[in-house]
Design a protein around this motif. Structure first.
Motif, PDB file in Angstrom:
ATOM      1  N   ASN A 220      52.589 -12.852  19.977  1.00 27.43           N
ATOM      2  CA  ASN A 220      51.864 -13.449  21.002  1.00 27.43           C
ATOM      3  C   ASN A 220      51.089 -14.648  20.708  1.00 27.43           C
ATOM      4  N   LEU A 221      50.420 -14.692  19.538  1.00 26.05           N
ATOM      5  CA  LEU A 221      49.648 -15.811  19.095  1.00 26.05           C
ATOM      6  C   LEU A 221      50.569 -16.807  18.670  1.00 26.05           C
ATOM      7  N   LEU A 222      51.786 -16.511  18.114  1.00 23.27           N
ATOM      8  CA  LEU A 222      52.501 -17.739  17.786  1.00 23.27           C
ATOM      9  C   LEU A 222      53.370 -18.212  19.268  1.00 23.27           C
ATOM     10  N   ASP A 223      53.308 -17.569  19.981  1.00 28.36           N
ATOM     11  CA  ASP A 223      53.913 -17.664  21.513  1.00 28.36           C
ATOM     12  C   ASP A 223      53.043 -18.898  21.783  1.00 28.36           C
ATOM     13  N   ALA A 224      51.412 -18.607  21.831  1.00 25.42           N
ATOM     14  CA  ALA A 224      50.539 -19.815  22.285  1.00 25.42           C
ATOM     15  C   ALA A 224      50.553 -20.940  21.367  1.00 25.42           C
ATOM     16  N   CYS A 225      50.788 -20.895  20.291  1.00 27.54           N
ATOM     17  CA  CYS A 225      50.636 -21.900  19.379  1.00 27.54           C
ATOM     18  C   CYS A 225      51.882 -22.939  19.565  1.00 27.54           C
ATOM     19  N   GLY A 226      53.150 -22.135  19.698  1.00 25.38           N
ATOM     20  CA  GLY A 226      54.182 -22.928  19.793  1.00 25.38           C
ATOM     21  C   GLY A 226      54.275 -23.359  21.188  1.00 25.38           C
ATOM     22  N   ALA A 227      54.050 -22.804  22.311  1.00 28.21           N
ATOM     23  CA  ALA A 227      53.940 -23.396  23.498  1.00 28.21           C
ATOM     24  C   ALA A 227      52.939 -24.486  23.307  1.00 28.21           C
ATOM     25  N   ALA A 228      51.884 -24.634  22.680  1.00 30.22           N
ATOM     26  CA  ALA A 228      50.875 -25.585  22.781  1.00 30.22           C
ATOM     27  C   ALA A 228      51.735 -27.007  22.008  1.00 30.22           C
ATOM     28  N   LEU A 229      52.490 -26.670  21.092  1.00 27.23           N
ATOM     29  CA  LEU A 229      53.096 -27.818  20.303  1.00 27.23           C
ATOM     30  C   LEU A 229      54.428 -28.228  21.127  1.00 27.23           C
ATOM     31  N   GLY A 230      55.006 -27.401  21.701  1.00 28.85           N
ATOM     32  CA  GLY A 230      56.270 -27.792  22.621  1.00 28.85           C
ATOM     33  C   GLY A 230      55.591 -28.625  23.901  1.00 28.85           C
ATOM     34  N   PHE A 231      54.661 -28.304  24.417  1.00 19.50           N
ATOM     35  CA  PHE A 231      54.183 -28.713  25.584  1.00 19.50           C
ATOM     36  C   PHE A 231      53.289 -30.023  25.541  1.00 19.50           C
ATOM     37  N   PHE A 232      52.696 -30.026  24.456  1.00 21.35           N
ATOM     38  CA  PHE A 232      51.923 -31.127  23.847  1.00 21.35           C
ATOM     39  C   PHE A 232      52.767 -32.629  23.633  1.00 21.35           C
ATOM     40  N   SER A 233      53.818 -32.143  22.798  1.00 17.93           N
ATOM     41  CA  SER A 233      54.824 -33.277  22.260  1.00 17.93           C
ATOM     42  C   SER A 233      55.498 -33.588  23.346  1.00 17.93           C
ATOM     43  N   VAL A 234      56.484 -33.083  23.916  1.00 15.78           N
ATOM     44  CA  VAL A 234      57.339 -33.260  25.041  1.00 15.78           C
ATOM     45  C   VAL A 234      57.243 -32.883  26.314  1.00 15.78           C
ATOM     46  N   GLY A 235      56.861 -31.677  26.610  1.00 17.40           N
ATOM     47  CA  GLY A 235      56.918 -30.835  27.719  1.00 17.40           C
ATOM     48  C   GLY A 235      56.277 -31.510  28.687  1.00 17.40           C
ATOM     49  N   TYR A 236      55.005 -31.899  28.627  1.00 13.74           N
ATOM     50  CA  TYR A 236      54.103 -32.370  29.864  1.00 13.74           C
ATOM     51  C   TYR A 236      54.991 -33.685  30.219  1.00 13.74           C
ATOM     52  N   ALA A 237      55.455 -34.577  29.294  1.00 15.08           N
ATOM     53  CA  ALA A 237      56.018 -35.868  29.350  1.00 15.08           C
ATOM     54  C   ALA A 237      57.495 -35.439  30.343  1.00 15.08           C
ATOM     55  N   PHE A 238      58.157 -34.513  30.120  1.00 18.00           N
ATOM     56  CA  PHE A 238      59.371 -34.210  30.661  1.00 18.00           C
ATOM     57  C   PHE A 238      59.068 -33.747  32.129  1.00 18.00           C
ATOM     58  N   ALA A 239      57.722 -32.972  32.217  1.00 25.00           N
ATOM     59  CA  ALA A 239      57.427 -32.315  33.573  1.00 25.00           C
ATOM     60  C   ALA A 239      56.946 -33.533  34.329  1.00 25.00           C
ATOM     61  N   PHE A 240      55.688 -34.146  33.989  1.00 23.65           N
ATOM     62  CA  PHE A 240      55.078 -34.860  34.909  1.00 23.65           C
ATOM     63  C   PHE A 240      54.932 -36.493  34.338  1.00 23.65           C
ATOM     64  N   GLY A 241      55.528 -36.812  33.470  1.00 17.70           N
ATOM     65  CA  GLY A 241      55.548 -38.127  32.940  1.00 17.70           C
ATOM     66  C   GLY A 241      56.240 -38.994  33.846  1.00 17.70           C
ATOM     67  N   GLY A 242      55.585 -40.369  34.112  1.00 19.02           N
ATOM     68  CA  GLY A 242      56.169 -41.401  34.971  1.00 19.02           C
ATOM     69  C   GLY A 242      56.423 -41.043  36.204  1.00 19.02           C
ATOM     70  N   GLN A 243      55.528 -40.042  36.877  1.00 17.59           N
ATOM     71  CA  GLN A 243      56.043 -39.599  38.337  1.00 17.59           C
ATOM     72  C   GLN A 243      55.431 -40.594  39.192  1.00 17.59           C
ATOM     73  N   PHE A 244      54.396 -41.361  38.948  1.00 16.70           N
ATOM     74  CA  PHE A 244      53.928 -42.465  39.842  1.00 16.70           C
ATOM     75  C   PHE A 244      54.379 -43.871  39.587  1.00 16.70           C
ATOM     76  N   ASP A 245      55.408 -43.856  38.366  1.00 15.18           N
ATOM     77  CA  ASP A 245      55.792 -45.169  37.910  1.00 15.18           C
ATOM     78  C   ASP A 245      57.164 -45.578  38.785  1.00 15.18           C
ATOM     79  N   ARG A 246      57.680 -44.546  39.141  1.00 12.71           N
ATOM     80  CA  ARG A 246      58.917 -44.636  39.688  1.00 12.71           C
ATOM     81  C   ARG A 246      59.131 -44.040  41.206  1.00 12.71           C
ATOM     82  N   ASP A 247      60.149 -44.478  41.886  1.00  7.33           N
ATOM     83  CA  ASP A 247      60.184 -43.851  43.583  1.00  7.33           C
ATOM     84  C   ASP A 247      61.667 -43.018  43.400  1.00  7.33           C
ATOM     85  N   ASP A 248      62.746 -43.348  42.603  1.00 12.87           N
ATOM     86  CA  ASP A 248      63.802 -42.657  42.410  1.00 12.87           C
ATOM     87  C   ASP A 248      63.932 -41.070  41.989  1.00 12.87           C
ATOM     88  N   THR A 249      64.820 -40.557  42.212  1.00 12.78           N
ATOM     89  CA  THR A 249      65.081 -39.296  41.792  1.00 12.78           C
ATOM     90  C   THR A 249      65.257 -39.251  40.402  1.00 12.78           C
TER      91      THR A 249
END
Length: 193
Positions: A93-122
């Protein structure tokens, strides 16, 4: 109670300074409309700043509440395994939180919310803010990370006593770095599909 009083006193001195500044700027009695407009605009800026701070505080508070679900799932897992595997489950469970932090920090947030205000297309995934570059609201990142980490830890109970640590860490990074962000992007962003 004294804290509230000192806060109000500080606010009142701020208001007095705003009033004096606007009266000096626009000449007092002979230009009342301009003075009042100046005071109104300055108060609006103060209120917007206060609203922004309040929103940030509530996001951090909510993220903490959501992240406490990690502890709840850890206790559930600990109660579901044999006594000899409790430490192993807690470490997962501790590794889960640490791995989640690494994944979401590096690319996860960018894949989820990155550039949503820069473009209008899907788009399928986001295209900016990798490694939190140019993220202007860190409290929003923390709030979304808490959801991603909680989503990753839900399956911890099913994998208890059945999975090696490295495999579980890879699962955690993959889920929060790609799977969860694609779903979050498709539902919660302006240009999701």
């Amino acid at each position: 109670m004294p804290r509230t009083f000192s806060y109000v006193a500080t606010d009142m001195s701020n208001l007095s300074n705003l009033f004096d500044e606007c009266i000096e700027l626009y000449g007092g009695e002979e230009n009342n409309d301009a003075s009042l407009r100046c005071i109104s605009e300055k108060l609006q800026v103060e209120i917007e700043g206060s609203r922004w701070d309040t929103n940030k505080w509530f996001l951090i508070y909510s993220a903490a509440l959501i992240f406490f679900m990690q502890a709840g799932f850890a206790m559930l897992c600990a109660g579901s395994v044999r006594m000899k595997n409790v430490q192993n489950t807690m470490l997962k469970n501790l590794l889960d939180a640490c791995g989640a932090a690494l994944g979401f920090f590096s690319v996860g947030y960018a894949f989820a919310f990155g550039g949503q205000f820069d473009r209008d297309d899907t788009t399928f995934i986001g295209s900016t803010n990798f490694f939190m570059m140019n993220v202007d609201n860190e409290s929003y990142w923390l709030f979304q990370f808490a959801f991603a980490a909680t989503a990753a830890t839900i399956v911890a109970g099913t994998l208890a006593e059945r999975c090696q640590m490295i495999a579980y860490l890879c699962y955690s990074v993959l889920l929060t770095g790609f799977v969860y962000p694609v779903v979050a992007h498709s539902i919660w962003t302006n240009n999701g599909f």
